[in-house]
Design a protein around this motif. Structure first.
Motif, mmCIF file in Angstrom:
data_model
loop_
_atom_site.group_PDB
_atom_site.id
_atom_site.type_symbol
_atom_site.label_atom_id
_atom_site.label_comp_id
_atom_site.label_asym_id
_atom_site.label_seq_id
_atom_site.Cartn_x
_atom_site.Cartn_y
_atom_site.Cartn_z
ATOM 1 N N ARG A 25 -8.960 -0.176 -7.060
ATOM 2 C CA ARG A 25 -7.816 -1.069 -7.871
ATOM 3 C C ARG A 25 -8.329 -2.548 -8.354
ATOM 4 N N THR A 82 -5.106 -1.552 -17.323
ATOM 5 C CA THR A 82 -5.655 -0.954 -16.143
ATOM 6 C C THR A 82 -5.271 0.315 -15.670
ATOM 7 N N ARG A 83 -3.912 0.604 -15.888
ATOM 8 C CA ARG A 83 -3.456 1.913 -15.500
ATOM 9 C C ARG A 83 -4.478 3.137 -16.090
ATOM 10 N N LYS A 105 -0.192 1.384 -2.042
ATOM 11 C CA LYS A 105 -0.261 -0.255 -2.113
ATOM 12 C C LYS A 105 1.311 -0.709 -1.420
ATOM 13 N N VAL A 106 2.261 -0.360 -2.552
ATOM 14 C CA VAL A 106 3.432 -0.775 -1.839
ATOM 15 C C VAL A 106 3.897 -0.416 -0.395
ATOM 16 N N GLY A 160 -6.824 9.754 -6.697
ATOM 17 C CA GLY A 160 -7.219 8.699 -7.519
ATOM 18 C C GLY A 160 -6.420 8.044 -8.627
ATOM 19 N N THR A 161 -5.180 8.888 -8.814
ATOM 20 C CA THR A 161 -4.448 8.381 -10.124
ATOM 21 C C THR A 161 -3.939 7.094 -9.698
ATOM 22 N N LYS A 162 -3.329 6.600 -10.911
ATOM 23 C CA LYS A 162 -2.435 5.355 -10.906
ATOM 24 C C LYS A 162 -1.347 5.256 -9.937
ATOM 25 N N TRP A 163 -0.440 6.249 -10.176
ATOM 26 C CA TRP A 163 0.854 6.445 -9.163
ATOM 27 C C TRP A 163 0.429 6.350 -7.703
ATOM 28 N N GLY A 211 -10.981 7.457 -11.778
ATOM 29 C CA GLY A 211 -10.633 8.318 -10.611
ATOM 30 C C GLY A 211 -10.774 9.566 -10.390
ATOM 31 N N LEU A 271 -7.339 2.972 -17.295
ATOM 32 C CA LEU A 271 -8.709 3.034 -16.991
ATOM 33 C C LEU A 271 -8.760 3.493 -15.412
ATOM 34 N N LEU A 272 -7.684 3.325 -14.736
ATOM 35 C CA LEU A 272 -7.798 3.629 -13.300
ATOM 36 C C LEU A 272 -7.549 5.326 -13.493
ATOM 37 N N ASP A 273 -6.896 5.903 -14.060
ATOM 38 C CA ASP A 273 -6.747 7.368 -14.380
ATOM 39 C C ASP A 273 -7.965 7.714 -14.855
ATOM 40 N N ALA A 316 -10.826 -2.031 -11.004
ATOM 41 C CA ALA A 316 -10.331 -1.897 -12.395
ATOM 42 C C ALA A 316 -9.610 -3.186 -12.799
ATOM 43 N N GLU A 317 -9.041 -3.869 -12.172
ATOM 44 C CA GLU A 317 -8.354 -5.166 -12.388
ATOM 45 C C GLU A 317 -8.991 -6.032 -12.889
ATOM 46 N N PHE A 360 0.210 -3.309 -11.869
ATOM 47 C CA PHE A 360 1.656 -3.039 -11.681
ATOM 48 C C PHE A 360 2.476 -3.718 -13.086
ATOM 49 N N ARG A 408 9.512 -1.250 -7.286
ATOM 50 C CA ARG A 408 8.268 -1.879 -7.255
ATOM 51 C C ARG A 408 7.169 -1.209 -8.121
ATOM 52 N N MET A 409 7.494 -0.107 -8.631
ATOM 53 C CA MET A 409 6.380 0.634 -9.408
ATOM 54 C C MET A 409 6.903 0.692 -11.012
ATOM 55 N N PRO A 410 6.905 -0.378 -11.640
ATOM 56 C CA PRO A 410 7.452 -0.633 -12.934
ATOM 57 C C PRO A 410 6.894 0.668 -13.771
ATOM 58 N N GLY A 411 7.597 1.262 -14.697
ATOM 59 C CA GLY A 411 7.282 2.315 -15.442
ATOM 60 C C GLY A 411 7.124 3.710 -14.834
ATOM 61 N N GLY A 422 -6.965 -7.561 -15.064
ATOM 62 C CA GLY A 422 -5.725 -6.820 -15.385
ATOM 63 C C GLY A 422 -4.630 -6.917 -14.074
ATOM 64 N N SER A 454 -2.076 5.412 -6.390
ATOM 65 C CA SER A 454 -2.720 4.072 -5.936
ATOM 66 C C SER A 454 -1.636 2.840 -5.827
ATOM 67 N N MET A 455 -0.559 3.291 -6.665
ATOM 68 C CA MET A 455 0.374 2.110 -6.691
ATOM 69 C C MET A 455 1.299 2.318 -5.331
#
Lengths: 133, 133
Positions: free
Chosen positions: A104, B16-17, A33-34, A24-27, B24, B19-21, A107-108, B10, A51-54, B7, A29-30
């Motif tokens: 995702r 959004t990051r 997706k990529v 369920g975490t953002k990383w 999730g 929020l997702l954490d 959330a967006e 990426f 492609r996963m900035p940050g 949001g 999820s990203m």
């Protein structure tokens, strides 16, 4: 777990709980997706990171190792100097993209109204409302 | 965030990051499910806790406070002795149940094969495979 064939999130002994916290975490999820965008192709570690900035190198390594251990990602090392490492989603990993994409998108879509609410709540004097302990 | 109206996960500056954490996690997923089953009705704190086996009083408080701050849950206190605290999902909170249910279903469905794989990998001698750093 209630049976040997299906998990039960509401059973404290069931590993579904840990699995849900991992995916369920953002990383996760990203990364999924990529990788899903390139499936069934592979993506190099360095390209994933770009492609996963940050994301830090360490956090991306941890995320990919966890996905590989769960069988969601396959890893291939090419014996170049330095070695090139490639990742791709397995079929199982690809099946995770649909529910992750839905979360995702939620959330967006709702982030702006949630942030606006949070901003107003933080600015307002405490009134015993929902934000108060 | 790319626009003021939506949001972008990426974009590292986009909330959004976070929020997702927040949404999730297993505890959010369980609380939203229990509340969704009673919607539009309310659930008392003690009942929520009883229906989420393994959650501590503190973790449930933190989870509900975070959901309330995001506007996903509404909180009502009745001035009894001791005070009774009730929670219900807002419309926004109810809209989160669908994507969370899909992710929950994926995790419960695939947990057995993922655990089996993890168990085998942990038992096997290290071979430079995906589980190896």
């Amino acid at each position: 777990m209630t049976t040997a064939r299906r998990g039960d999130l509401f059973d404290p002994r069931c590993p579904t709980r840990q699995l849900l916290d991992r995916v369920g975490t953002k990383w996760t999820s990203m990364a999924v997706k990529v990788l899903a965008e390139q499936a069934p192709g592979e993506v190099r570690f360095a390209d994933l990171r770009r492609r996963m900035p940050g994301v830090s190198q360490k956090m991306l390594s941890v995320t990919l190792r966890s996905l590989a251990r769960d069988g969601l990602v396959a890893r291939r090392v090419e014996a170049t100097t330095p070695p090139s490492v490639y990742y791709r989603l397995t079929d199982l990993g690809l099946s995770l993209e649909e529910p992750l994409a839905a979360l995702r998108a939620w959330a967006e879509r709702h982030m702006p109204e949630i942030e606006e609410r949070n901003r107003r709540a933080a600015d307002a004097p405490s009134d015993g409302g929902p934000g108060t302990p």
